[in-house]
Design a protein around this motif. Sequence first.
Motif, mmCIF file in Angstrom:
data_model
loop_
_atom_site.group_PDB
_atom_site.id
_atom_site.type_symbol
_atom_site.label_atom_id
_atom_site.label_comp_id
_atom_site.label_asym_id
_atom_site.label_seq_id
_atom_site.Cartn_x
_atom_site.Cartn_y
_atom_site.Cartn_z
ATOM 1 N N ILE A 4 25.113 36.613 37.916
ATOM 2 C CA ILE A 4 26.538 37.027 39.448
ATOM 3 C C ILE A 4 27.600 37.457 38.253
ATOM 4 N N GLU A 8 30.313 41.434 43.372
ATOM 5 C CA GLU A 8 28.846 41.470 43.987
ATOM 6 C C GLU A 8 29.786 41.849 45.413
ATOM 7 N N TYR A 55 22.376 36.260 50.025
ATOM 8 C CA TYR A 55 23.300 35.635 50.420
ATOM 9 C C TYR A 55 23.071 34.839 51.199
ATOM 10 N N TYR A 73 26.740 31.458 44.051
ATOM 11 C CA TYR A 73 27.877 32.398 44.441
ATOM 12 C C TYR A 73 28.835 32.276 45.032
ATOM 13 N N ARG A 111 32.728 36.842 35.863
ATOM 14 C CA ARG A 111 32.285 35.304 35.985
ATOM 15 C C ARG A 111 32.578 35.484 34.474
#
Length: 147
Positions: A4, A8, A55, A73, A111
């Motif tokens: 991640i 995304e 996801y 996520y 991130r």
Amino acid sequence: MQGITGSELTPRKAEYLKYIYLQGDVVKTTDIAAHFSVAPSTVTKALADIAKAGYLEHSPYHGVRLTAPGTDYARFLFRRHRIVALVLSRYGLEPAEACREAKKIEQCISRDLTNRICTSLGHPMMSVCGEIEHDHSCCCPPENRKR
């Protein structure tokens, strides 16, 4: 969660993912559409894209459920939001204002930058809008986390 980066999903799709996470188990498309005041067809298309990214599990006419990567996520999205809101609150914004402003800019924070900010803040456990969740894959070893 190692893969991640924070970019995304589009901001709207990220908000859908966060909403689904908060609802738990299976969430109906119509509930998401009502919450965000958009047409169910708009939500259906977005959910199909999020499912394609891995996801969500999407069952037409039944609803959606987060996959394990989706849960990871969503947790990252909340962690990033709360860290950004905490930073903004330290610059004099009231909690509700910090939360609103964080929503406007959080998608620009990667991130890696989230982890760096977290480290610079001393790995806080609480933000102005909730608990900051940490796990083994982020920058915060348990012994460094502030209560």
